[in-house]
Design a protein around this motif. Structure first.
Motif, PDB file in Angstrom:
ATOM      1  N   MET A 183       0.824  -1.173   0.000  1.00  0.00           N
ATOM      2  CA  MET A 183       0.000   0.000   0.000  1.00  0.00           C
ATOM      3  C   MET A 183       0.873   1.243   0.000  1.00  0.00           C
ATOM      4  O   MET A 183       1.597   1.491   0.936  1.00  0.00           O
ATOM      5  CB  MET A 183      -0.883   0.036   1.233  1.00  0.00           C
ATOM      6  N   ALA A 184       0.771   2.012  -1.047  1.00  0.00           N
ATOM      7  CA  ALA A 184       1.551   3.233  -1.154  1.00  0.00           C
ATOM      8  C   ALA A 184       0.932   4.334  -0.308  1.00  0.00           C
ATOM      9  O   ALA A 184      -0.280   4.472  -0.263  1.00  0.00           O
ATOM     10  CB  ALA A 184       1.626   3.681  -2.605  1.00  0.00           C
ATOM     11  N   ARG A 185       1.760   5.097   0.357  1.00  0.00           N
ATOM     12  CA  ARG A 185       1.302   6.261   1.113  1.00  0.00           C
ATOM     13  C   ARG A 185       1.498   7.492   0.238  1.00  0.00           C
ATOM     14  O   ARG A 185       2.536   7.665  -0.375  1.00  0.00           O
ATOM     15  CB  ARG A 185       2.104   6.419   2.402  1.00  0.00           C
ATOM     16  N   LEU A 186       0.465   8.358   0.207  1.00  0.00           N
ATOM     17  CA  LEU A 186       0.525   9.537  -0.635  1.00  0.00           C
ATOM     18  C   LEU A 186       0.745  10.788   0.195  1.00  0.00           C
ATOM     19  O   LEU A 186       0.864  10.732   1.401  1.00  0.00           O
ATOM     20  CB  LEU A 186      -0.737   9.629  -1.491  1.00  0.00           C
ATOM     21  N   ASP A 187       0.725  11.928  -0.453  1.00  0.00           N
ATOM     22  CA  ASP A 187       1.112  13.206   0.131  1.00  0.00           C
ATOM     23  C   ASP A 187       0.027  13.833   0.982  1.00  0.00           C
ATOM     24  O   ASP A 187      -0.476  13.208   1.911  1.00  0.00           O
ATOM     25  CB  ASP A 187       1.575  14.110  -1.000  1.00  0.00           C
ATOM     26  N   ARG A 188      -0.378  15.058   0.714  1.00  0.00           N
ATOM     27  CA  ARG A 188      -1.294  15.788   1.591  1.00  0.00           C
ATOM     28  C   ARG A 188      -2.155  16.763   0.789  1.00  0.00           C
ATOM     29  O   ARG A 188      -1.842  17.097  -0.349  1.00  0.00           O
ATOM     30  CB  ARG A 188      -0.495  16.555   2.630  1.00  0.00           C
ATOM     31  N   CYS A 189      -3.220  17.250   1.439  1.00  0.00           N
ATOM     32  CA  CYS A 189      -4.027  18.338   0.893  1.00  0.00           C
ATOM     33  C   CYS A 189      -4.726  19.046   2.039  1.00  0.00           C
ATOM     34  O   CYS A 189      -4.765  18.539   3.160  1.00  0.00           O
ATOM     35  CB  CYS A 189      -5.024  17.848  -0.154  1.00  0.00           C
ATOM     36  N   LEU A 190      -5.268  20.206   1.748  1.00  0.00           N
ATOM     37  CA  LEU A 190      -6.016  20.985   2.719  1.00  0.00           C
ATOM     38  C   LEU A 190      -7.401  21.216   2.125  1.00  0.00           C
ATOM     39  O   LEU A 190      -7.521  21.472   0.928  1.00  0.00           O
ATOM     40  CB  LEU A 190      -5.309  22.323   2.961  1.00  0.00           C
ATOM     41  N   VAL A 191      -8.437  21.137   2.939  1.00  0.00           N
ATOM     42  CA  VAL A 191      -9.802  21.351   2.480  1.00  0.00           C
ATOM     43  C   VAL A 191     -10.365  22.548   3.236  1.00  0.00           C
ATOM     44  O   VAL A 191     -10.371  22.556   4.470  1.00  0.00           O
ATOM     45  CB  VAL A 191     -10.667  20.095   2.708  1.00  0.00           C
ATOM     46  N   GLU A 192     -10.846  23.555   2.488  1.00  0.00           N
ATOM     47  CA  GLU A 192     -11.352  24.804   3.088  1.00  0.00           C
ATOM     48  C   GLU A 192     -12.464  25.364   2.211  1.00  0.00           C
ATOM     49  O   GLU A 192     -12.237  25.670   1.049  1.00  0.00           O
ATOM     50  CB  GLU A 192     -10.212  25.820   3.188  1.00  0.00           C
ATOM     51  N   PRO A 193     -13.680  25.518   2.767  1.00  0.00           N
ATOM     52  CA  PRO A 193     -14.809  25.966   1.950  1.00  0.00           C
ATOM     53  C   PRO A 193     -14.933  27.481   1.756  1.00  0.00           C
ATOM     54  O   PRO A 193     -15.582  27.927   0.816  1.00  0.00           O
ATOM     55  CB  PRO A 193     -16.019  25.448   2.720  1.00  0.00           C
ATOM     56  N   VAL A 194     -14.334  28.286   2.628  1.00  0.00           N
ATOM     57  CA  VAL A 194     -14.491  29.741   2.564  1.00  0.00           C
ATOM     58  C   VAL A 194     -13.467  30.315   1.587  1.00  0.00           C
ATOM     59  O   VAL A 194     -12.260  30.146   1.789  1.00  0.00           O
ATOM     60  CB  VAL A 194     -14.348  30.373   3.964  1.00  0.00           C
ATOM     61  N   ALA A 195     -13.957  30.995   0.558  1.00  0.00           N
ATOM     62  CA  ALA A 195     -13.100  31.463  -0.539  1.00  0.00           C
ATOM     63  C   ALA A 195     -11.908  32.291  -0.061  1.00  0.00           C
ATOM     64  O   ALA A 195     -10.778  32.071  -0.512  1.00  0.00           O
ATOM     65  CB  ALA A 195     -13.927  32.253  -1.553  1.00  0.00           C
ATOM     66  N   ALA A 196     -12.121  33.239   0.847  1.00  0.00           N
ATOM     67  CA  ALA A 196     -11.013  34.080   1.327  1.00  0.00           C
ATOM     68  C   ALA A 196      -9.960  33.252   2.050  1.00  0.00           C
ATOM     69  O   ALA A 196      -8.753  33.453   1.860  1.00  0.00           O
ATOM     70  CB  ALA A 196     -11.547  35.185   2.239  1.00  0.00           C
ATOM     71  N   ASN A 197     -10.393  32.299   2.878  1.00  0.00           N
ATOM     72  CA  ASN A 197      -9.448  31.431   3.582  1.00  0.00           C
ATOM     73  C   ASN A 197      -8.735  30.496   2.614  1.00  0.00           C
ATOM     74  O   ASN A 197      -7.543  30.208   2.776  1.00  0.00           O
ATOM     75  CB  ASN A 197     -10.167  30.602   4.644  1.00  0.00           C
ATOM     76  N   LEU A 198      -9.451  30.025   1.613  1.00  0.00           N
ATOM     77  CA  LEU A 198      -8.856  29.152   0.607  1.00  0.00           C
ATOM     78  C   LEU A 198      -7.767  29.884  -0.161  1.00  0.00           C
ATOM     79  O   LEU A 198      -6.688  29.334  -0.400  1.00  0.00           O
ATOM     80  CB  LEU A 198      -9.937  28.626  -0.339  1.00  0.00           C
ATOM     81  N   THR A 199      -8.020  31.135  -0.509  1.00  0.00           N
ATOM     82  CA  THR A 199      -7.017  31.941  -1.221  1.00  0.00           C
ATOM     83  C   THR A 199      -5.760  32.101  -0.372  1.00  0.00           C
ATOM     84  O   THR A 199      -4.637  31.923  -0.855  1.00  0.00           O
ATOM     85  CB  THR A 199      -7.600  33.324  -1.587  1.00  0.00           C
ATOM     86  N   ARG A 200      -5.942  32.404   0.927  1.00  0.00           N
ATOM     87  CA  ARG A 200      -4.787  32.536   1.828  1.00  0.00           C
ATOM     88  C   ARG A 200      -4.046  31.207   1.969  1.00  0.00           C
ATOM     89  O   ARG A 200      -2.815  31.171   2.006  1.00  0.00           O
ATOM     90  CB  ARG A 200      -5.229  33.042   3.201  1.00  0.00           C
ATOM     91  N   ALA A 201      -4.787  30.122   2.053  1.00  0.00           N
ATOM     92  CA  ALA A 201      -4.161  28.798   2.187  1.00  0.00           C
ATOM     93  C   ALA A 201      -3.329  28.467   0.959  1.00  0.00           C
ATOM     94  O   ALA A 201      -2.233  27.921   1.081  1.00  0.00           O
ATOM     95  CB  ALA A 201      -5.228  27.727   2.407  1.00  0.00           C
TER      96      ALA A 201
END
Length: 161
Positions: free
Chosen positions: A1-19
């Protein structure tokens, strides 16, 4: 089983842009939910800003307590929602090492719809502000052991990887 990288989930557009500026990982514009679609999302803009969440599953005690803060300001917006399974598939995470789930009361419903046998998670940090027994039972029933607490987060380790 290969382990993969990462991601961030954020629904608020302004916070998503900063992220997207601050993070080197993919940043996805969704609210984690029990199904894909759209939902009404309470965005706390002042006061307890970490308390934003989907209004349909927001913890009622928190919903009452946050506005008691004299600095509290919130707006309600419509956001895209995606299940944990949908996010895992979009990001290409079959076997993530770590998942942190902090979705202000939606944790149980999101986990109930997650196909644990398809996506083994090494370690999970699941916020549980009110001690929902069903979360512990669900995780144990899917071969995860409650190993520790970090503030309101319950830390689970997969028993079979």
């Amino acid at each position: 089983m290969a382990r993969l990288d990462r991601c961030l989930v954020e629904p608020v557009a302004a916070n998503l842009t900063r992220a997207k500026v601050a993070r080197s990982c993919p940043c996805l514009g969704y609210a984690v939910a029990d199904q894909d679609g759209t939902g009404e999302f309470i965005t706390v803009t002042e006061g307890f800003t970490q308390m934003s969440g989907l209004s349909g599953s927001y913890d009622e005690n928190m919903l009452k307590r946050a506005p008691e803060n004299p600095h509290h300001k919130e707006t309600t917006i419509e956001v895209l929602t995606k299940s944990l399974n949908g996010i895992s598939e979009e990001a290409g995470f079959e076997y993530p090492d770590f998942v942190s789930l902090d979705i202000e009361g939606s944790e149980l419903s999101a986990l109930q719809r997650f196909p644990f046998s398809d996506h083994r998670v090494g370690i999970s940090a699941i916020q549980d502000n009110i001690g929902i027994r069903e979360i512990v039972e669900l995780m144990r029933g899917n071969d995860y052991e409650l190993t520790d607490f970090c503030g309101p987060d319950e830390i689970y380790a997969c028993r079979k990887n």
